[in-house]
Design an enzyme around this catalytic site. Sequence first.
Site, PDB file in Angstrom:
ATOM      1  N   CYS A 117       0.831  -1.205   0.000  1.00 30.86           N
ATOM      2  CA  CYS A 117       0.000   0.000   0.000  1.00 30.86           C
ATOM      3  C   CYS A 117       0.870   1.262   0.000  1.00 30.86           C
ATOM      4  O   CYS A 117       1.465   1.582  -1.016  1.00 30.86           O
ATOM      5  CB  CYS A 117      -1.013  -0.024   1.134  1.00 30.86           C
ATOM      6  SG  CYS A 117      -2.383   1.140   0.888  1.00 30.86           S
ATOM      7  N   HIS A 222      -3.589  -5.122   0.429  1.00 24.27           N
ATOM      8  CA  HIS A 222      -3.127  -5.492   1.773  1.00 24.27           C
ATOM      9  C   HIS A 222      -3.205  -7.000   1.984  1.00 24.27           C
ATOM     10  O   HIS A 222      -4.141  -7.508   2.613  1.00 24.27           O
ATOM     11  CB  HIS A 222      -3.968  -4.782   2.833  1.00 24.27           C
ATOM     12  CG  HIS A 222      -3.596  -3.360   3.069  1.00 24.27           C
ATOM     13  ND1 HIS A 222      -2.668  -2.977   4.008  1.00 24.27           N
ATOM     14  CD2 HIS A 222      -4.020  -2.225   2.480  1.00 24.27           C
ATOM     15  CE1 HIS A 222      -2.544  -1.658   4.004  1.00 24.27           C
ATOM     16  NE2 HIS A 222      -3.351  -1.181   3.071  1.00 24.27           N
ATOM     17  N   GLU A 224      -1.598  -8.771   4.030  1.00 24.53           N
ATOM     18  CA  GLU A 224      -1.525  -9.112   5.462  1.00 24.53           C
ATOM     19  C   GLU A 224      -2.905  -9.163   6.096  1.00 24.53           C
ATOM     20  O   GLU A 224      -3.118  -9.901   7.078  1.00 24.53           O
ATOM     21  CB  GLU A 224      -0.599  -8.139   6.202  1.00 24.53           C
ATOM     22  CG  GLU A 224      -1.209  -6.824   6.647  1.00 24.53           C
ATOM     23  CD  GLU A 224      -1.458  -5.830   5.522  1.00 24.53           C
ATOM     24  OE1 GLU A 224      -2.023  -4.753   5.809  1.00 24.53           O
ATOM     25  OE2 GLU A 224      -1.090  -6.121   4.360  1.00 24.53           O
TER      26      GLU A 224
END
Length: 247
Positions: A117, A222, A224
């Site tokens: 990001c 993202h 994660e």
Amino acid sequence: PKTLAEAFMTDRPRIGVTGHVDKENTRLSISAYYMDVLYALGALPILLPMTADEGILLQIARELDGFLFTGGVDINPSLFGEETFTFCGEISPARDEMELALFKAVLPTQKPILGICRGIQLLNVAMGGTLYQDIYQQNAQPYPQQHRQTSPDHLPAHDVLIDENSLLHRIVRKTRLPVNTLHHQAVKDCGKDLAVTARSASGLIEAVEKEDHPFFLGVQWHPERMFPGDENAKKIFAAFIDACAME
């Protein structure tokens, strides 16, 4: 013989992770998502200090095995030659300075780099590229694709189209990948020696790589936050950690 601490440090690749600093520069923090996924997949994540001290960063670049540039607030437009527009969000001069200095120290080592990001945007600016300060105000998309999703952030919101001749394709083995999306800025003009390797269906840059680097990947989404329920997110981190383990 090695101490227990020494054995632990050598068993897990040590990955430096950039964090967020508050406006007063008094509190350093990091989303637990990043640390949890790195630890879960066998790495030792280390939150890096908010310093631009060249000596410290050169030592960090020398001693750690890989570097994760994380998401966060907007990058100062002055760093890519623009004035700040009304639709630009919060910036952190201290973080900008630290991460650009860290990148300068790390790049010559050829150690693995992953940007997420804000991270992809930072890598692009560090390589001389520019950003959209706000994609909704500055980027005329063929259709109004959502890039700051209102659905839960672990769910995919749109697809990205991946170049077959890319590191990202070798990792996920797909040319079309569903991803989440939580941003209002994005890469505009790609930095020197960077290749665009994924775009959204509306044409927005979603991944960049440095082809002459062993592992250099920036993604706009993202992964994660999609971990552990998404196998492709897991593959991205696993490939990054495996590259770090080779250092």
